[in-house]
Write a protein that holds these residues in place. Structure first.
Motif, PDB file in Angstrom:
ATOM      1  N   LYS A 141     -32.003   1.417 -29.676  1.00  0.00           N
ATOM      2  CA  LYS A 141     -32.813   2.449 -29.321  1.00  0.00           C
ATOM      3  C   LYS A 141     -32.870   3.548 -30.335  1.00  0.00           C
ATOM      4  O   LYS A 141     -31.542   3.565 -31.119  1.00  0.00           O
ATOM      5  N   ILE A 142     -33.592   4.157 -30.204  1.00  0.00           N
ATOM      6  CA  ILE A 142     -33.624   5.644 -31.109  1.00  0.00           C
ATOM      7  C   ILE A 142     -33.500   6.531 -30.730  1.00  0.00           C
ATOM      8  O   ILE A 142     -33.836   6.985 -29.479  1.00  0.00           O
ATOM      9  N   SER A 143     -32.367   7.140 -31.086  1.00  0.00           N
ATOM     10  CA  SER A 143     -31.743   8.497 -30.613  1.00  0.00           C
ATOM     11  C   SER A 143     -32.779   9.411 -30.645  1.00  0.00           C
ATOM     12  O   SER A 143     -33.721   9.654 -31.658  1.00  0.00           O
ATOM     13  N   LEU A 228     -19.207  -1.643 -28.454  1.00  0.00           N
ATOM     14  CA  LEU A 228     -18.216  -1.090 -28.776  1.00  0.00           C
ATOM     15  C   LEU A 228     -19.076   0.297 -29.722  1.00  0.00           C
ATOM     16  O   LEU A 228     -19.792  -0.168 -30.606  1.00  0.00           O
ATOM     17  N   HIS A 229     -18.451   1.462 -29.567  1.00  0.00           N
ATOM     18  CA  HIS A 229     -19.196   2.568 -30.387  1.00  0.00           C
ATOM     19  C   HIS A 229     -18.037   3.776 -30.500  1.00  0.00           C
ATOM     20  O   HIS A 229     -17.288   4.027 -29.743  1.00  0.00           O
ATOM     21  N   GLY A 230     -18.126   4.167 -31.764  1.00  0.00           N
ATOM     22  CA  GLY A 230     -17.257   5.394 -31.926  1.00  0.00           C
ATOM     23  C   GLY A 230     -17.770   6.404 -31.665  1.00  0.00           C
ATOM     24  O   GLY A 230     -19.217   6.866 -31.906  1.00  0.00           O
ATOM     25  N   GLU A 231     -17.140   7.402 -30.864  1.00  0.00           N
ATOM     26  CA  GLU A 231     -17.824   8.498 -30.309  1.00  0.00           C
ATOM     27  C   GLU A 231     -18.271   9.796 -31.445  1.00  0.00           C
ATOM     28  O   GLU A 231     -19.158  10.279 -31.226  1.00  0.00           O
ATOM     29  N   PRO A 238     -23.872   7.158 -30.036  1.00  0.00           N
ATOM     30  CA  PRO A 238     -23.191   6.611 -29.019  1.00  0.00           C
ATOM     31  C   PRO A 238     -23.742   6.503 -27.856  1.00  0.00           C
ATOM     32  O   PRO A 238     -23.795   5.541 -26.814  1.00  0.00           O
ATOM     33  N   GLU A 239     -24.877   7.451 -27.511  1.00  0.00           N
ATOM     34  CA  GLU A 239     -25.698   7.445 -26.366  1.00  0.00           C
ATOM     35  C   GLU A 239     -26.425   6.346 -26.246  1.00  0.00           C
ATOM     36  O   GLU A 239     -26.823   5.823 -25.112  1.00  0.00           O
ATOM     37  N   VAL A 240     -26.929   5.690 -27.461  1.00  0.00           N
ATOM     38  CA  VAL A 240     -27.600   4.582 -27.403  1.00  0.00           C
ATOM     39  C   VAL A 240     -26.981   3.450 -26.677  1.00  0.00           C
ATOM     40  O   VAL A 240     -27.517   2.606 -25.837  1.00  0.00           O
ATOM     41  N   SER A 241     -25.578   3.159 -27.018  1.00  0.00           N
ATOM     42  CA  SER A 241     -24.740   2.099 -26.453  1.00  0.00           C
ATOM     43  C   SER A 241     -24.446   2.415 -24.722  1.00  0.00           C
ATOM     44  O   SER A 241     -24.555   1.614 -24.130  1.00  0.00           O
ATOM     45  N   TYR A 245     -25.665  -0.028 -21.861  1.00  0.00           N
ATOM     46  CA  TYR A 245     -24.767  -0.453 -20.875  1.00  0.00           C
ATOM     47  C   TYR A 245     -25.387   0.049 -19.491  1.00  0.00           C
ATOM     48  O   TYR A 245     -25.317  -0.756 -18.432  1.00  0.00           O
ATOM     49  N   GLU A 246     -25.906   0.965 -19.385  1.00  0.00           N
ATOM     50  CA  GLU A 246     -26.557   1.393 -18.125  1.00  0.00           C
ATOM     51  C   GLU A 246     -27.826   0.611 -17.519  1.00  0.00           C
ATOM     52  O   GLU A 246     -28.022   0.534 -16.270  1.00  0.00           O
ATOM     53  N   LYS A 247     -28.695   0.356 -18.495  1.00  0.00           N
ATOM     54  CA  LYS A 247     -29.822  -0.267 -18.103  1.00  0.00           C
ATOM     55  C   LYS A 247     -29.986  -1.661 -18.116  1.00  0.00           C
ATOM     56  O   LYS A 247     -30.899  -2.386 -17.401  1.00  0.00           O
ATOM     57  N   ALA A 248     -28.923  -2.350 -18.841  1.00  0.00           N
ATOM     58  CA  ALA A 248     -28.939  -3.772 -18.835  1.00  0.00           C
ATOM     59  C   ALA A 248     -28.681  -4.499 -17.643  1.00  0.00           C
ATOM     60  O   ALA A 248     -27.891  -3.940 -16.604  1.00  0.00           O
ATOM     61  N   SER A 249     -29.356  -5.909 -17.127  1.00  0.00           N
ATOM     62  CA  SER A 249     -29.041  -6.219 -15.919  1.00  0.00           C
ATOM     63  C   SER A 249     -27.857  -7.202 -15.993  1.00  0.00           C
ATOM     64  O   SER A 249     -27.678  -7.564 -14.800  1.00  0.00           O
TER      65      SER A 249
END
Length: 343
Positions: A141-143, A228-231, A238-241, A245-249
């Motif tokens: 995803k593009i931030s 996994l993502h570094g903050e 990190p918002e991409v990950s 996580y939130e949208k995946a089925s």
């Protein structure tokens, strides 16, 4: 390392010679792990530690340098079509899965950065084939912080077929931004197989279009995955990950964010942090390899009737740290931690 390291060359459907490598445990592997490296990177050197660590944990690990990357042929880091990368990985990975000794093994994708996009597109190409994916700071995803204005994209698109290979895309030094440990940062700089010039015009546009397409289809991700993502990552937000996580089925999804860590979680952090990251990865793989309800794909038809080997070499534990020369050719047709919990 308690295992073997092998190198090989294949030719893709476009006749381009591609470099591949594998790290194999001496005993029968628990499962297969397929590496998808990031933009400008390569497998034999940059992802060596990943291959060795996972092989030591009992997994057979396979990598491929994309066309134009690493030791593969092609214009350096020129991506004419992102689909070509996905198709090449699909053909090579499935040819491995078709080998008799691997047909009854679970298959996992492992993608870092741009390789995360490759892994997700491989899943999208054949949703029921893979048993899971490990996605390290994935490009999916593009931030909003760096998304280019549509007018800029429109102008660049008008000239991409005229000057596709021009290195005119301005960018910050990704190595400085991605690798926290200064010693490891310089090791990366000294790796001549890693592309360190400005992105080519068409390459940048292909990556942009791929990210935007994935962003619109994250709800289609259904396989088990661990992201996994570094903050403190400034290369991929990190918002991409979190969005993935939130949208995946997928009913089986895990996310872990690492406070203070940068983009290169497995290769650019101090050793202590790298140990933490790989421990988390191996624990996740172990769980998804041994689950009684794990989905094991039925045997598939091999892609090639024959493979001609030329001076194939394999390394023993004593020579594992030395690069092996030798090859074979074959033609290919063609929140912190969340798993319903928090840390």
């Amino acid at each position: 390392m308690d295992g073997e390291y092998q190198e090989a060359y294949i030719r893709n459907s476009r006749g381009v010679q591609l470099f591949t490598c594998r790290w194999l445990p001496f005993s029968s592997p628990k499962a297969l792990v397929f590496l998808c490296h990031g933009y400008g990177m390569e497998c034999s050197g940059f992802m060596k530690e990943c291959g060795v660590r996972l092989a030591n944990a009992g997994y057979a690990v396979f990598g491929i340098d994309y066309e134009g990357h690493g030791r593969s042929r092609g214009a350096r880091c020129y991506i004419k079509k992102f689909e070509n990368i996905v198709n090449d990985c699909n053909d090579f990975f499935k040819s491995i899965c078709a080998e008799e000794e691997y047909r009854d093994k679970c298959r996992f994708l492992y993608g870092e950065s741009m390789g995360g996009a490759v892994a997700l597109l491989l899943h999208k190409k054949d949703p029921k084939f893979w048993n899971g994916a490990v996605l390290v700071a994935p490009m999916c995803k593009i931030s909003e912080k760096v998304k280019p204005h549509p007018l800029v994209v429109n102008v660049l698109t008008r000239v991409e077929e005229i000057i596709p290979k021009w290195k005119i895309v301005p960018t910050k030094d990704v190595i400085d931004s991605a690798f926290k440990d200064p010693v490891k940062r310089e090791v990366i700089r000294s790796n001549k197989l890693i592309y360190q010039d400005k992105p080519r015009l068409k390459t940048a546009l292909e990556m942009l279009r791929t990210s935007m397409s994935l962003e619109d289809s994250l709800h289609e991700v259904k396989l088990p995955f661990f992201v996994l993502h570094g903050e403190a990552d400034t290369v991929t937000d990190p918002e991409v990950s979190k969005c993935l996580y939130e949208k995946a089925s997928s009913p089986d999804k895990t996310i872990k964010l690492y406070p203070g860590m940068w983009h290169a979680l497995t290769s650019g952090e101090p050793d202590g942090n790298v140990e933490i990251v790989f421990a988390d990865i191996t624990v996740w793989l172990e769980k998804h390899t041994t689950d009684s309800n794990v989905m094991v794909v039925q045997p598939i038809q091999a892609f090639n009737d024959g493979i001609v080997k030329l001076n194939t070499t394999a390394s023993s534990p004593e020579t594992m740290n030395k690069r092996q020369k030798g090859s074979y050719f074959c033609g290919l047709k063609g929140r912190r931690l969340q798993h319903h919990s928090a840390m």
